[in-house]
Write a protein that holds these residues in place. Structure first.
Motif, PDB file in Angstrom:
ATOM      1  N   GLY A 103       3.943  11.051   1.015  1.00 55.91           N
ATOM      2  CA  GLY A 103       4.128   9.783   0.436  1.00 55.91           C
ATOM      3  C   GLY A 103       5.335   9.138   0.726  1.00 55.91           C
TER       4      GLY A 103
ATOM      5  N   CYS B 202       1.614   9.527  -5.306  1.00 56.58           N
ATOM      6  CA  CYS B 202       1.765  11.019  -4.748  1.00 56.58           C
ATOM      7  C   CYS B 202       2.856  11.855  -5.802  1.00 56.58           C
ATOM      8  CB  CYS B 202       2.244  10.914  -3.391  1.00 56.58           C
ATOM      9  SG  CYS B 202       0.787  10.512  -2.174  1.00 56.58           S
TER      10      CYS B 202
ATOM     11  N   THR C 169       0.838  -1.126   0.005  1.00 58.91           N
ATOM     12  CA  THR C 169      -0.098   0.020   0.027  1.00 58.91           C
ATOM     13  C   THR C 169       0.897   1.399  -0.009  1.00 58.91           C
ATOM     14  OG1 THR C 169      -1.846  -1.159   1.199  1.00 58.91           O
ATOM     15  CG2 THR C 169      -1.998   1.149   1.309  1.00 58.91           C
TER      16      THR C 169
ATOM     17  N   THR D 159       1.220   4.239  -2.928  1.00 56.57           N
ATOM     18  CA  THR D 159       0.953   5.422  -2.571  1.00 56.57           C
ATOM     19  C   THR D 159       2.059   6.508  -2.780  1.00 56.57           C
ATOM     20  OG1 THR D 159      -0.763   4.774  -0.621  1.00 56.57           O
ATOM     21  CG2 THR D 159       0.190   7.019  -0.608  1.00 56.57           C
TER      22      THR D 159
END
Length: 372
Positions: A151, A126, A118, A122
């Motif tokens: 991020g 970002c 995750t 992410t």
């Protein structure tokens, strides 16, 4: 309908699809007929200029539609956007592949691996958003790159949790148990603060001071987060045969294996290469104005960082499979849930830091406007 007719129909459909694919650039141009051309460095404020990049800048203060559609335009941020956008897609593909063999929802011991996946997705997303949209205005530049730093910080946490959970040896775990993850959270927040503050003081501090403010906290976080991997690499270096490690494995059930360690060596190598190109504007420093679109150091940094992340994911997955006897004994099921909670806390804390710094930026820009 005979076989020949069916084959001819499929070939015809394929030909039509290829024709449509060939028309894609024209279709994109027609969708945005009024997109302004890129400009040279002298036509944008000094704050937006990158060293040794002379052209390919997008004009400021255009509509949001222009910056979103510039994803398909040739400019000096195009490759920066696509390297991490494609990297994010690769992480999603890897997540889908692992979900076929890993029971992410039923097995709490798999949650740190899910946090890594995750956080990897992410930070790449970002980064892609920051490079795509930060050129709209000075406030957007600050805001979106602060998002980028959030991020990065939460990815640092994802790295720390998989290394501590799956890669750690029993002796190092005994030394840092109870402090490793809290220190990791603190360093994530300091890294985010250092990067945001360095960007905020971009107008008044020398470049090397800003780099130190951004690099040093991140280097400390990386050293701490990766210390379980460094220990394993060092022990294999002093004992290449692995006999001493094998004896320890027999006692601890660590299940150390060469393949996982190979991927760990890969992630460290790729990270060091990415750090070099992040801190050194090569090759554009050697060829000023010739790397405006392709082969910028930051683009190379992105590519090596994606390779680092993919190697890290594979190494952590192999540790998840091969060292279960050790980490299930070292970490109870409630500890995995605690680490997920710390991940959420890290995101909230870093988002708070970024929000606070955006407020400082707004005050700075307002004061500039009043002076004018």
């Amino acid at each position: 309908m005979d076989m020949a007719t069916i084959v001819m129909e499929k070939i015809g459909r394929l030909f039509i699809n290829l024709q449509q694919l060939q028309r894609l650039p024209q279709m994109l141009t027609e969708a945005a007929p009024s997109m302004p051309a890129t400009v040279r460095d002298v036509e944008v404020p000094r704050f937006f200029r990158e060293r040794h990049i002379h052209a390919g800048y997008r004009p400021l203060h255009q509509g949001w539609r222009y910056y979103f559609l510039s994803l398909f335009q040739r400019h000096n941020e195009t490759v920066n956007v696509w390297t991490h956008l494609l990297g994010a897609v690769l992480v999603l593909v890897k997540m889908a592949q692992l979900s076929e063999t890993v029971a992410f929802w039923e097995d709490p011991h798999s949650w740190p691996l899910l946090v890594l996946l995750t956080s990897s997705f992410t930070y790449m997303l970002c980064s892609a958003v920051a490079h795509l949209l930060a050129g709209r205005s000075e406030l957007c530049h600050f805001s979106f790159f602060f998002l980028d730093y959030v991020g990065v910080a939460q990815y640092q946490y994802g790295s720390a949790v998989v290394h501590f959970y799956y890669a750690v040896r029993q002796d190092w775990h005994g030394c840092v148990q109870g402090v490793f993850m809290p220190v990791a959270v603190l360093l994530c927040c300091l890294s985010c603060l250092g990067c945001c503050y360095g960007k905020y003081r971009n107008h008044s501090l020398p470049p090397w001071v800003r780099k130190v403010g951004q690099v040093v906290p991140s280097a400390l976080a990386y050293s701490w987060d990766t210390s379980p991997v460094f220990q394993r690499m060092f022990l294999r270096l002093v004992d290449p045969s692995g006999h001493g490690d094998a004896a320890a494995n027999a006692q601890t059930g660590s299940g150390d294996n060469d393949l996982a360690l190979t991927f760990h060596c890969g992630q460290v190598t790729f990270f060091l290469l990415s750090a070099f190109f992040f801190t050194h504007p090569l090759p554009e420093r050697l060829f000023p104005g010739r790397c405006d679109f392709l082969l910028q150091g930051h683009q190379v940094f992105h590519i090596f960082l994606v390779m680092c992340t993919l190697s890290q994911i594979q190494a952590s997955y192999l540790d998840f499979l091969g060292r279960r006897g050790l980490y299930t004994r070292l970490h109870g099921e409630n500890e995995a849930a605690l680490f997920v909670g710390l991940y959420v806390f890290t995101i909230v804390a870093c988002a708070g830091i970024a929000t606070f710094m955006v407020g400082r930026v707004k005050k700075l820009l307002d004061s500039k406007e009043k002076i004018k």
